[in-house]
Design an enzyme around this catalytic site. Sequence first.
Site, PDB file in Angstrom:
ATOM      1  N   GLY A   1       0.875  -1.168   0.000  1.00 27.12           N
ATOM      2  CA  GLY A   1       0.171   0.093   0.059  1.00 27.12           C
ATOM      3  C   GLY A   1       0.835   1.248  -0.042  1.00 27.12           C
ATOM      4  CG  LEU A   2      -0.435   4.675  -2.024  1.00 18.63           C
ATOM      5  CD1 LEU A   2      -1.699   6.008  -2.135  1.00 18.63           C
ATOM      6  CD2 LEU A   2       0.635   4.968  -2.978  1.00 18.63           C
ATOM      7  CB  SER A   3       4.187   6.241   1.998  1.00 20.15           C
ATOM      8  OG  SER A   3       4.687   7.030   3.178  1.00 20.15           O
ATOM      9  N   GLY A   4       1.926   5.721   4.183  1.00 24.98           N
ATOM     10  CA  GLY A   4       0.861   6.510   5.137  1.00 24.98           C
ATOM     11  C   GLY A   4      -0.561   5.601   4.957  1.00 24.98           C
ATOM     12  CB  SER A   5      -1.993   2.938   2.901  1.00 21.22           C
ATOM     13  OG  SER A   5      -0.944   2.021   3.444  1.00 21.22           O
ATOM     14  N   GLY A   6      -1.157   2.827   6.316  1.00 19.58           N
ATOM     15  CA  GLY A   6      -1.585   2.210   7.604  1.00 19.58           C
ATOM     16  C   GLY A   6      -0.745   0.815   7.687  1.00 19.58           C
ATOM     17  CE  LYS A   7       3.426  -0.077   3.188  1.00 21.18           C
ATOM     18  NZ  LYS A   7       2.986   1.376   2.962  1.00 21.18           N
TER      19      LYS A   7
ATOM     20  CB  SER B   1       4.962  -4.128  -2.744  1.00 23.63           C
ATOM     21  OG  SER B   1       5.828  -4.564  -1.746  1.00 23.63           O
TER      22      SER B   1
END
Length: 202
Positions: free
Chosen positions: A33-39, A107
Amino acid sequence: MAENIHPIFDQTLSRTSKEELLRQRALVIWMVGLSGSGKSTLAKGLEFALHQRGHLTQLLDGDNLRSGINNNLGFSETDRMENIRRSAEAAKLFLSAGVVTICSLISPTSEIRNLAKSIIGESNYYEVYINAPFEVCAQRDVKGLYKKALNGEIKNFTGLDAPFEEPQNPHLEIRTYQDNYEVSLQKLLDAILPRITFAALG
């Protein structure tokens, strides 16, 4: 040089033996997921929750990896591929040790995710798409990266001037722009626990 390399994979203690010792089934959970998505937040929460339930885990976070084994890589397309290749190889080592391995990496492309899957093995690779739109991530801007990227201070920023291809068929999608942390983590746990319980070993 290649002719002087003699791998002993077939002579080492089996993954099954280690899973029996640990009373768990190993799995690589690949969170994208995008940076800041909560991964990273969900990856940490998942690791803690699994640890509380008696599972041995290893968290491989993208920023941690880039400060260590991948610290010589930039963000060109070639370096991004190498970043994922090394990360997937590291995950594969933990998998072979019977460890539940949680990988939190952007990714960004299908090609990159397919590379990770090919290294880890399709049956061992569980892809989780942590879905939050660019606008939501930019609003959160947890690390201050979006402000810099939008001001032109960071080049090749994923979702802005470098592509992010949404996974089309992830094993699980969690929409952190709709669900709060507790709901998101519970969905993740509900999906993972049946796959790593020792009783599921065949």
